[in-house]
Enzyme design. Structure first.
Site, PDB file in Angstrom:
ATOM      1  N   ASN A 162       0.821  -1.226   0.000  1.00  0.00           N
ATOM      2  CA  ASN A 162       0.000   0.000   0.000  1.00  0.00           C
ATOM      3  C   ASN A 162       0.852   1.272   0.000  1.00  0.00           C
ATOM      4  O   ASN A 162       0.469   2.281  -0.578  1.00  0.00           O
ATOM      5  CB  ASN A 162      -1.004   0.008   1.157  1.00  0.00           C
ATOM      6  CG  ASN A 162      -0.370  -0.103   2.519  1.00  0.00           C
ATOM      7  OD1 ASN A 162       0.745  -0.610   2.649  1.00  0.00           O
ATOM      8  ND2 ASN A 162      -1.052   0.349   3.546  1.00  0.00           N
ATOM      9  N   LYS A 185      11.988  -8.181   2.511  1.00  0.00           N
ATOM     10  CA  LYS A 185      11.100  -8.800   1.525  1.00  0.00           C
ATOM     11  C   LYS A 185      10.124  -7.717   1.102  1.00  0.00           C
ATOM     12  O   LYS A 185       9.286  -7.276   1.888  1.00  0.00           O
ATOM     13  CB  LYS A 185      10.344 -10.003   2.078  1.00  0.00           C
ATOM     14  CG  LYS A 185       9.568 -10.716   0.952  1.00  0.00           C
ATOM     15  CD  LYS A 185       8.377 -11.486   1.397  1.00  0.00           C
ATOM     16  CE  LYS A 185       7.149 -10.673   1.636  1.00  0.00           C
ATOM     17  NZ  LYS A 185       6.605  -9.961   0.442  1.00  0.00           N
ATOM     18  N   PRO A 187       7.185  -5.845  -1.483  1.00  0.00           N
ATOM     19  CA  PRO A 187       5.869  -6.267  -1.966  1.00  0.00           C
ATOM     20  C   PRO A 187       5.931  -6.731  -3.423  1.00  0.00           C
ATOM     21  O   PRO A 187       6.400  -6.001  -4.295  1.00  0.00           O
ATOM     22  CB  PRO A 187       5.031  -4.986  -1.824  1.00  0.00           C
ATOM     23  CG  PRO A 187       6.022  -3.862  -1.849  1.00  0.00           C
ATOM     24  CD  PRO A 187       7.335  -4.378  -1.382  1.00  0.00           C
ATOM     25  N   GLU A 188       5.460  -7.939  -3.669  1.00  0.00           N
ATOM     26  CA  GLU A 188       5.523  -8.510  -5.020  1.00  0.00           C
ATOM     27  C   GLU A 188       4.610  -7.755  -5.989  1.00  0.00           C
ATOM     28  O   GLU A 188       4.868  -7.707  -7.187  1.00  0.00           O
ATOM     29  CB  GLU A 188       5.105  -9.994  -4.985  1.00  0.00           C
ATOM     30  CG  GLU A 188       6.107 -10.902  -4.288  1.00  0.00           C
ATOM     31  CD  GLU A 188       6.124 -10.738  -2.779  1.00  0.00           C
ATOM     32  OE1 GLU A 188       5.112 -10.303  -2.206  1.00  0.00           O
ATOM     33  OE2 GLU A 188       7.178 -11.042  -2.165  1.00  0.00           O
ATOM     34  N   GLY A 238       1.580  -5.267   7.952  1.00  0.00           N
ATOM     35  CA  GLY A 238       0.568  -5.984   7.184  1.00  0.00           C
ATOM     36  C   GLY A 238      -0.636  -6.259   8.057  1.00  0.00           C
ATOM     37  O   GLY A 238      -0.882  -5.534   9.031  1.00  0.00           O
ATOM     38  N   SER A 239      -1.364  -7.317   7.736  1.00  0.00           N
ATOM     39  CA  SER A 239      -2.612  -7.578   8.450  1.00  0.00           C
ATOM     40  C   SER A 239      -2.344  -8.168   9.831  1.00  0.00           C
ATOM     41  O   SER A 239      -1.307  -8.799  10.077  1.00  0.00           O
ATOM     42  CB  SER A 239      -3.489  -8.523   7.631  1.00  0.00           C
ATOM     43  OG  SER A 239      -2.823  -9.749   7.469  1.00  0.00           O
ATOM     44  N   GLU A 260       3.572  -3.699  12.856  1.00  0.00           N
ATOM     45  CA  GLU A 260       2.676  -2.586  12.519  1.00  0.00           C
ATOM     46  C   GLU A 260       1.533  -3.206  11.730  1.00  0.00           C
ATOM     47  O   GLU A 260       1.685  -3.533  10.560  1.00  0.00           O
ATOM     48  CB  GLU A 260       3.473  -1.555  11.697  1.00  0.00           C
ATOM     49  CG  GLU A 260       2.877  -0.167  11.777  1.00  0.00           C
ATOM     50  CD  GLU A 260       1.827   0.040  10.712  1.00  0.00           C
ATOM     51  OE1 GLU A 260       0.636  -0.166  11.036  1.00  0.00           O
ATOM     52  OE2 GLU A 260       2.179   0.400   9.590  1.00  0.00           O
ATOM     53  N   CYS A 294      -3.454   1.901   6.794  1.00  0.00           N
ATOM     54  CA  CYS A 294      -3.743   1.280   8.098  1.00  0.00           C
ATOM     55  C   CYS A 294      -4.344   2.276   9.079  1.00  0.00           C
ATOM     56  O   CYS A 294      -5.089   1.894   9.968  1.00  0.00           O
ATOM     57  CB  CYS A 294      -2.500   0.618   8.669  1.00  0.00           C
ATOM     58  SG  CYS A 294      -1.086   1.715   8.741  1.00  0.00           S
ATOM     59  N   GLU A 391     -11.174  -4.788   9.291  1.00  0.00           N
ATOM     60  CA  GLU A 391     -10.625  -3.630   8.582  1.00  0.00           C
ATOM     61  C   GLU A 391     -11.058  -3.652   7.111  1.00  0.00           C
ATOM     62  O   GLU A 391     -10.698  -4.575   6.380  1.00  0.00           O
ATOM     63  CB  GLU A 391      -9.093  -3.718   8.666  1.00  0.00           C
ATOM     64  CG  GLU A 391      -8.381  -2.549   8.083  1.00  0.00           C
ATOM     65  CD  GLU A 391      -6.870  -2.659   8.272  1.00  0.00           C
ATOM     66  OE1 GLU A 391      -6.342  -3.784   8.291  1.00  0.00           O
ATOM     67  OE2 GLU A 391      -6.222  -1.605   8.404  1.00  0.00           O
TER      68      GLU A 391
HETATM   69  P1  NAD Z   1      -2.402 -10.325   3.301  1.00  0.00           P
HETATM   70  O1  NAD Z   1      -2.750 -10.355   4.732  1.00  0.00           O
HETATM   71  O2  NAD Z   1      -2.258 -11.624   2.596  1.00  0.00           O
HETATM   72  O3  NAD Z   1      -1.035  -9.524   3.059  1.00  0.00           O
HETATM   73  C1  NAD Z   1      -0.718  -8.322   3.682  1.00  0.00           C
HETATM   74  C2  NAD Z   1       0.785  -8.121   3.518  1.00  0.00           C
HETATM   75  O4  NAD Z   1       1.466  -9.132   4.245  1.00  0.00           O
HETATM   76  C3  NAD Z   1       1.267  -8.278   2.079  1.00  0.00           C
HETATM   77  O5  NAD Z   1       2.297  -7.358   1.847  1.00  0.00           O
HETATM   78  C4  NAD Z   1       1.783  -9.700   1.994  1.00  0.00           C
HETATM   79  O6  NAD Z   1       2.844  -9.834   1.071  1.00  0.00           O
HETATM   80  C5  NAD Z   1       2.303  -9.915   3.390  1.00  0.00           C
HETATM   81  N1  NAD Z   1       2.209 -11.294   3.833  1.00  0.00           N
HETATM   82  C6  NAD Z   1       1.137 -12.109   3.746  1.00  0.00           C
HETATM   83  N2  NAD Z   1       1.419 -13.311   4.287  1.00  0.00           N
HETATM   84  C7  NAD Z   1       2.704 -13.244   4.720  1.00  0.00           C
HETATM   85  C8  NAD Z   1       3.579 -14.144   5.363  1.00  0.00           C
HETATM   86  N3  NAD Z   1       3.182 -15.384   5.733  1.00  0.00           N
HETATM   87  N4  NAD Z   1       4.836 -13.732   5.650  1.00  0.00           N
HETATM   88  C9  NAD Z   1       5.255 -12.495   5.330  1.00  0.00           C
HETATM   89  N5  NAD Z   1       4.480 -11.585   4.728  1.00  0.00           N
HETATM   90  C10 NAD Z   1       3.218 -11.956   4.428  1.00  0.00           C
HETATM   91  O7  NAD Z   1      -3.504  -9.499   2.570  1.00  0.00           O
HETATM   92  P2  NAD Z   1      -3.529  -8.532   1.357  1.00  0.00           P
HETATM   93  O8  NAD Z   1      -4.676  -8.940   0.500  1.00  0.00           O
HETATM   94  O9  NAD Z   1      -2.215  -8.325   0.677  1.00  0.00           O
HETATM   95  O10 NAD Z   1      -3.911  -7.222   2.149  1.00  0.00           O
HETATM   96  C11 NAD Z   1      -5.139  -7.178   2.841  1.00  0.00           C
HETATM   97  C12 NAD Z   1      -5.021  -6.923   4.285  1.00  0.00           C
HETATM   98  O11 NAD Z   1      -3.696  -6.706   4.720  1.00  0.00           O
HETATM   99  C13 NAD Z   1      -5.746  -5.648   4.580  1.00  0.00           C
HETATM  100  O12 NAD Z   1      -7.049  -5.935   4.969  1.00  0.00           O
HETATM  101  C14 NAD Z   1      -4.986  -5.012   5.681  1.00  0.00           C
HETATM  102  O13 NAD Z   1      -5.548  -5.388   6.917  1.00  0.00           O
HETATM  103  C15 NAD Z   1      -3.640  -5.634   5.640  1.00  0.00           C
HETATM  104  N6  NAD Z   1      -2.576  -4.694   5.239  1.00  0.00           N
HETATM  105  C16 NAD Z   1      -2.161  -3.824   6.174  1.00  0.00           C
HETATM  106  C17 NAD Z   1      -1.179  -2.930   5.847  1.00  0.00           C
HETATM  107  C18 NAD Z   1      -0.703  -1.918   6.854  1.00  0.00           C
HETATM  108  O14 NAD Z   1      -0.223  -0.865   6.465  1.00  0.00           O
HETATM  109  N7  NAD Z   1      -0.790  -2.216   8.134  1.00  0.00           N
HETATM  110  C19 NAD Z   1      -0.628  -2.936   4.573  1.00  0.00           C
HETATM  111  C20 NAD Z   1      -1.072  -3.850   3.636  1.00  0.00           C
HETATM  112  C21 NAD Z   1      -2.056  -4.747   3.992  1.00  0.00           C
END
Ligand code: NAD
Length: 488
Positions: A162, A185, A187-188, A238-239, A260, A294, A391
Site C-alpha cells: 500500500n 522482503k 511487496p511482489e 501488514g494484516s 505494525e 492502516c 478492517e
Molecule cells: P495479506 O494479509 O495476505 O497480506 C498483507 C501483507 O502481508 C502483504 O504485503 C503480503 O505480502 C504480506 N504477507 C502475507 N502473508 C505473509 C507471510 N506469511 N509472511 C510475510 N508476509 C506476508 O492481505 P492482502 O490482501 O495483501 O492485504 C489485505 C489486508 O492486509 C488488509 O485488509 C490489511 O488489513 C492488511 N494490510 C495492512 C497494511 C498496513 O499498512 N498495516 C498494509 C497492507 C495490507
C-alpha cells in the site's frame, strides 16, 4: 467519477531483480512473478521470485554486511544515509511514476510518499548519531558502570504494497541507523519503487551485504528467515492475522519484533466541532490511497445533533472525489491496488447491505476494467456486519450516530484494534478527555497529522507493538550491554 479507456495511460514493461550481496540478480531458478497495472489490469512487468538458495545467499551476505556496517562510525553511516536521501529526492519524479503505475495512487500522492521517504531517511540518519548509552553512578569509588547500545544484528523486514516506499524505507533506515544489516522482503505487487529505494542506498555507498532485497512467496520467505539463526530481529507491516502468525514464529525463536498491523480507526465528531472543516479533512483522509491505509478513518461516530449535517457534507465531499488513472492530472483517487482488494471491498459492502445498511453514495465497482471502486458512505450499519468489525482497507466510510461521550468512547474502544483514532471538538476539555479515553497508539484531534518521521508510529492491542517513527523506533534495533569496570 468516470473512468474511461481514453484516460488510462500506456506504460512500458519492466523487470525487477533481487539485490543480494551488493548486486542485482535474477533468482537461481529464473522464476518470476507478474506485476499488473491496477488501472488497466494489464501485465506491465515481472519480478524475480527468490528460491531457498537465494535466501541462503542473502543471509550469508547480511551476516557479513552486518559485521562490516557496524564497524563504520555512526558519523559516517549518517553521511551515507543522507546521501541516499538526496538521491531519492533527485529521482523522485521517476520513482513516483513507477509507484503510481504499479500501485494505482495518484501521482501527487506517489511523489509526496517518495519525498517523505527521503525525510524519513534524514531523520534516522540524525538519530543514528544519538544512540547514546549512559554511565550509572557506582556504589564504590573507582568503578565505571557503562550501558552501551549495540545493534541487534541482521534484520528480516517485510513491507506491504500500500505504501511501497514509505513502509520499506522506515525498516531499512531504522536498521541501518542502528548499525544493523537488513534483508527486506518487498511487496511482489509493487516491487519497482522498493528496488529504487535500495538502489539509492547502494549508490550512496552502503557497504555490500548491509541491504538486501528479495521478493517471492511471502510465507515461504518469512518462515525461513524468521527461524534462521542469522536473523536477530523481525519487522512486519501488514494484516493482524499474518502479524500474529509471524509474531508466534518469532517468539518460538526468541527474536525481537516490531509489528505494525491493521486498524479500524474511529472518528468522533462532537456537536461543537467545525463540521465544514471536519467533513472536508476527514473525507480527504478517508479516500487517500483509496482507503488502503492502516490509519484510514473508518467508523465515523457523529453526535446526534450534527449527524445529518456532517453526513450531508461528507457525502458531498465523497462525490467530489475524482476517481481515475493515477497518472491523469486531476485524479484524486486511483484504483484499488489489486483484485483481492476489489473483491474484499465488494464483499464488505454486500455484507453490510444484507445486514440492513443503506448506501448513501457509491457502493459499487466502477467499470469492468481496472480495480476501481467508488467512494462509499454507509449508514444504518448493523454492528454484526463485517465492515463494523474487520478492517475494510478500502474507500468505505461508516456513519454512526451517538448521544453522549461515554457511548462514543465505548464504540471507539469496542474493537480489538488500536492503531489510530481521530476526534473533532472545539472544547479543550473534551479534547483532553477523548485523547485520554480512546485506546489507540495514535490520536489526532482537530486535524490529521500522523506519520511524520519524528513522531511515534505504531499501535496497541491487536494493531501490534513497537514504533516505526520517532526516537522510540531505533530502540527496537539496539541491545543494551552493561559493562562494569574497576581500575586496576
Ligand atoms: P495479506 O494479509 O495476505 O497480506 C498483507 C501483507 O502481508 C502483504 O504485503 C503480503 O505480502 C504480506 N504477507 C502475507 N502473508 C505473509 C507471510 N506469511 N509472511 C510475510 N508476509 C506476508 O492481505 P492482502 O490482501 O495483501 O492485504 C489485505 C489486508 O492486509 C488488509 O485488509 C490489511 O488489513 C492488511 N494490510 C495492512 C497494511 C498496513 O499498512 N498495516 C498494509 C497492507 C495490507
Amino acid at each position: 467519477m468516470r473512468v474511461t479507456e481514453s484516460n488510462k495511460v500506456d506504460v512500458m514493461s519492466s523487470h525487477t531483480q533481487l539485490f543480494i550481496d551488493g548486486s542485482w540478480r535474477d533468482s537461481s531458478s529464473n522464476a518470476t512473478l507478474t506485476v499488473l497495472n491496477p488501472s488497466t489490469e494489464q501485465a506491465i512487468g515481472t519480478v524475480s521470485r527468490a528460491e531457498r538458495s537465494d535466501l541462503d545467499l542473502a543471509l550469508d551476505a547480511a551476516q557479513r554486511g552486518f559485521f562490516a556496517w557496524r564497524e563504520i562510525s555512526a558519523f559516517e553511516r549518517s553521511k551515507i544515509m543522507r546521501t541516499a536521501a538526496d538521491l531519492i529526492r533527485s529521482r523522485a519524479d521517476t520513482i513516483a511514476r513507477t509507484l503510481t503505475v504499479e500501485q494505482g495512487k495518484p501521482l501527487a500522492e506517489a511523489r509526496a510518499e517518495t519525498l517523505n521517504g527521503a525525510d524519513i531517511i534524514d531523520w534516522f540518519a540524525e538519530e543514528c548519531r544519538r544512540t547514546y548509552g549512559r554511565v550509572i553512578p557506582p556504589r564504590v569509588h573507582g568503578i565505571y558502570q557503562l550501558v552501551i547500545r549495540e545493534p541487534v544484528g541482521p534484520v528480516a523486514a517485510f513491507s506491504p504494497w500500500n505504501f511501497p516506499i514509505n513502509q520499506a524505507v522506515r525498516k531499512i533506515a531504522i536498521a541501518l541507523a542502528a548499525g544493523c544489516s537488513v534483508i527486506l522482503k518487498g511487496p511482489e505487487e509493487t516491487p519497482g519503487p522498493c528496488a529504487e529505494l535500495v538502489r539509492a542506498f547502494d549508490d550512496a555507498g552502503v557497504v555490500r551485504g548491509a541491504v538486501n532485497l528479495v521478493f517471492g512467496v511471502p510465507a515461504e520467505i518469512s518462515d525461513y528467515l524468521i527461524a534462521h539463526p542469522t536473523v536477530r530481529k523481525i519487522s512486519f507491516t501488514g494484516s493482524t492475522a499474518v502479524g500474529k502468525r509471524l509474531a508466534a514464529l518469532a517468539g518460538m525463536h526468541m527474536k525481537r519484533i516490531t509489528m505494525e498491523l491493521g486498524g479500524h480507526a474511529p472518528v468522533i465528531i462532537f456537536d461543537d466541532a467545525d463540521i465544514d472543516i471536519a467533513a472536508k479533512v476527514m473525507a480527504a483522509s478517508k479516500y487517500r490511497n483509496a482507503g488502503q491505509v492502516c490509519i484510514a478513518p473508518t467508523r465515523f461516530l457523529v453526535q446526534e445533533k450534527v449527524y445529518d449535517l456532517f453526513l450531508e457534507k461528507f457525502v458531498t465531499a465523497s462525490n467530489g472525489i475524482r476517481v481515475g488513472d493515477g497518472l491523469q492530472p486531476g485524479t484524486t483517487m486511483g484504483p484499488l491496488a489489486h483484485e483481492r482488494r476489489l473483491q474484499a471491498v465488494e464483499n464488505f459492502v454486500d455484507d453490510a447491505v444484507e445486514h440492513g445498511a443503506e448506501i448513501e453514495t457509491g457502493g459499487n465497482r466502477i467499470g469492468s476494467n481496472g480495480y476501481y471502486f467508488s467512494p462509499t458512505v454507509l449508514t444504518h450499519t448493523s454492528q454484526n456486519s463485517r465492515v463494523m468489525n474487520d478492517e475494510p482497507f478500502g474507500p468505505v466510510a461508516v456513519m454512526i450516530p451517538f448521544s453522549d461521550f461515554d457511548g462514543a468512547v465505548a464504540e471507539a474502544n469496542r474493537l480489538p484494534y488500536g492503531l489510530a483514532a481521530y476526534a473533532w471538538t472545539k472544547s479543550a476539555k473534551t479534547a483532553n478527555l477523548v485523547g485520554a479515553a480512546v485506546e489507540s497508539g495514535m490520536v489526532s484531534i482537530n486535524h490529521v497529522a500522523l506519520a511524520m518521521p519524528e513522531v511515534p508510529f505504531g499501535g496497541i492491542k491487536d494493531s501490534g507493538y513497537g514504533s516505526e517513527g520517532g526516537s522510540e523506533a531505533i530502540e527496537a534495533y539496539l541491545n543494551s550491554k552493561f559493562v562494569t569496570q574497576a581500575g586496576l
